[in-house]
Motif scaffolding. Structure first.
Motif, PDB file in Angstrom:
ATOM      1  N   ARG A  75      28.292  30.218  33.361  1.00 16.27           N
ATOM      2  CA  ARG A  75      29.696  30.643  33.417  1.00 16.27           C
ATOM      3  C   ARG A  75      29.805  32.148  33.629  1.00 16.27           C
ATOM      4  O   ARG A  75      30.672  32.627  34.349  1.00 16.27           O
ATOM      5  N   THR A  80      28.571  33.166  37.494  1.00 17.73           N
ATOM      6  CA  THR A  80      29.164  32.590  38.696  1.00 17.73           C
ATOM      7  C   THR A  80      30.438  33.283  39.151  1.00 17.73           C
ATOM      8  O   THR A  80      30.953  32.956  40.204  1.00 17.73           O
ATOM      9  N   THR A  81      30.962  34.236  38.393  1.00 17.62           N
ATOM     10  CA  THR A  81      32.231  34.857  38.800  1.00 17.62           C
ATOM     11  C   THR A  81      32.155  36.376  38.918  1.00 17.62           C
ATOM     12  O   THR A  81      33.181  37.015  39.153  1.00 17.62           O
ATOM     13  N   ASP A 121      42.004  38.358  44.382  1.00 22.03           N
ATOM     14  CA  ASP A 121      41.169  37.492  43.533  1.00 22.03           C
ATOM     15  C   ASP A 121      40.313  38.287  42.556  1.00 22.03           C
ATOM     16  O   ASP A 121      39.533  37.699  41.804  1.00 22.03           O
ATOM     17  N   CYS A 169      35.581  38.168  39.420  1.00 24.28           N
ATOM     18  CA  CYS A 169      36.409  37.417  40.366  1.00 24.28           C
ATOM     19  C   CYS A 169      37.018  36.201  39.681  1.00 24.28           C
ATOM     20  O   CYS A 169      36.604  35.795  38.594  1.00 24.28           O
ATOM     21  N   LYS A 170      37.986  35.597  40.367  1.00 25.43           N
ATOM     22  CA  LYS A 170      38.636  34.419  39.807  1.00 25.43           C
ATOM     23  C   LYS A 170      37.738  33.189  39.837  1.00 25.43           C
ATOM     24  O   LYS A 170      37.872  32.302  39.000  1.00 25.43           O
ATOM     25  N   SER A 171      36.845  33.116  40.810  1.00 22.71           N
ATOM     26  CA  SER A 171      35.991  31.933  40.929  1.00 22.71           C
ATOM     27  C   SER A 171      34.657  32.325  41.534  1.00 22.71           C
ATOM     28  O   SER A 171      34.510  33.403  42.131  1.00 22.71           O
ATOM     29  N   SER A 172      33.691  31.424  41.378  1.00 28.39           N
ATOM     30  CA  SER A 172      32.369  31.664  41.953  1.00 28.39           C
ATOM     31  C   SER A 172      32.401  31.580  43.471  1.00 28.39           C
ATOM     32  O   SER A 172      31.586  32.210  44.157  1.00 28.39           O
ATOM     33  N   ARG A 227      33.261  35.026  44.661  1.00 34.87           N
ATOM     34  CA  ARG A 227      32.130  35.929  44.479  1.00 34.87           C
ATOM     35  C   ARG A 227      31.039  35.673  45.514  1.00 34.87           C
ATOM     36  O   ARG A 227      30.513  36.613  46.128  1.00 34.87           O
TER      37      ARG A 227
END
Length: 341
Positions: free
Chosen positions: A198, A201-202, A237, A260-263, A266
């Motif tokens: 977790r 990944t971002t 993002d 970032c908001k999501s992987s 990124r």
């Protein structure tokens, strides 16, 4: 054939009263002698037998294969043969006592797992002769003794089975305990991996930032870097930008951590940077002439253990002729040439 004076039936085996010459069945003679209306001569003739019956022999186990019968009313040496048994002998003492030893060793009486049939009495017990009564008594006692041996054998088998099951249960409990410990370890490991996943990944880092750059310009620098690599569409993002504390306080360069908001965002930013290639500091921070010849580095954020592993892989890859080493989604990749699809 004489008839019984009590039941008036023919008596093949009979007892004769010496006083009145009446004949009786053996059982009827004892019953008649105990009646109030019996003649004195019949009582005198048959009460001795009644005393023998009312004072039955005492049973004492002398060993696992024999029983001792004793009675004070026997007055003479008496020998009889019991059914399917060896001879039973009673020796008379001077005090008028008698001891009979019943041995089942030679009679074949032993433990058996089969259900034994109970002794049956075809003729009323009172009608039997003294020898026949002793036969029946010994037959019943032998039956009970054999049943007891069978029960004892079954109990021993059950005890053995219970012990084996207890051993198996203990083994199962130990195995379950070890399995539980392993499960706890695996869960802990999975939780750690999930936590690391977790966190990794971002986020990405931008390193090589001059230490003299004010922290208020961190967001502006990140926006300029994204524009330089063609990722300006991902500015919305970006959720957080902060400067990491350096290991060496005297270092001239700092690292920015970008969340970032999501992987997916990124990974796309990292991919665009790789396609872009090097990012000179002069293109991002033209005012810092002292660092104009240096480069900025954009990489996926790694924990310390993963970073050390990446360094070891990079060193090994260089010695093996691999030109490029990178990490994506926590997985380290190596490539022979410098191209990256």
């Amino acid at each position: 054939m004489p008839s019984c004076a009590k039941c008036y039936k023919n008596a093949r085996n009979f007892r004769l009263c010496a006083g009145c010459n009446n004949t009786f069945h053996p059982g009827c003679a004892l019953d008649y002698a105990t009646a109030l209306s019996a003649r004195d001569c019949c009582k005198a003739s048959f009460l001795d037998d009644l005393d023998i019956m009312t004072t039955l022999p005492q049973v004492t186990p002398s060993s696992s294969n024999s029983f001792i019968f004793s009675s004070p009313n026997f007055s003479a040496t008496h020998t009889t043969f019991c059914s399917s048994l060896t001879a039973v002998t009673s020796s008379i003492t001077s005090a008028g006592g008698s001891i009979m030893i019943f041995s089942s060793q030679s009679a074949g009486v032993g433990s058996s797992s089969q259900i034994r049939p109970e002794p049956k009495l075809d003729t009323p017990f009172a009608a039997l002769s003294q020898d026949a009564k002793l036969d029946k008594l010994y037959e019943a006692i032998s039956f009970v003794a054999a049943q007891n041996r069978d029960l004892q054998s079954s109990m021993n088998n059950l005890s053995t089975m219970i012990g084996e099951h207890e051993t198996r249960l203990n083994d199962l409990e130990n195995n379950l305990s070890r399995a539980y410990v392993e499960i706890v370890k695996l869960r802990t490991r999975i939780d750690q991996m999930s936590f690391c996943s977790r966190q990794q990944t971002t986020e990405f880092t931008v390193s090589g930032i001059p230490s003299s750059l004010p922290e208020s310009e961190n967001d502006q620098v990140v926006g300029t870097v994204l524009s330089c690599i063609g990722a300006q569409r991902f500015l919305s993002d970006i959720t957080c930008v902060r400067r990491l504390k350096p290991k060496d306080a005297s270092s001239e360069f700092r690292t920015l951590l970008v969340v970032c908001k999501s992987s997916v965002v990124r990974d796309e930013i990292v991919r665009l940077k790789i396609l872009k290639g090097d990012i000179p500091v002069a293109d991002i921070l033209p005012a810092y002439r002292s660092a104009a010849q240096r480069k900025l580095y954009l990489n996926e954020w790694l924990f310390q253990d993963t970073f050390k592993l990446l360094q070891e892989v990079s060193t090994k890859a260089r010695t093996c002729g691999f030109e490029r080493v990178w990490i994506r989604g926590g997985i380290i990749y190596v490539r022979k040439n410098g191209l990256l699809n």
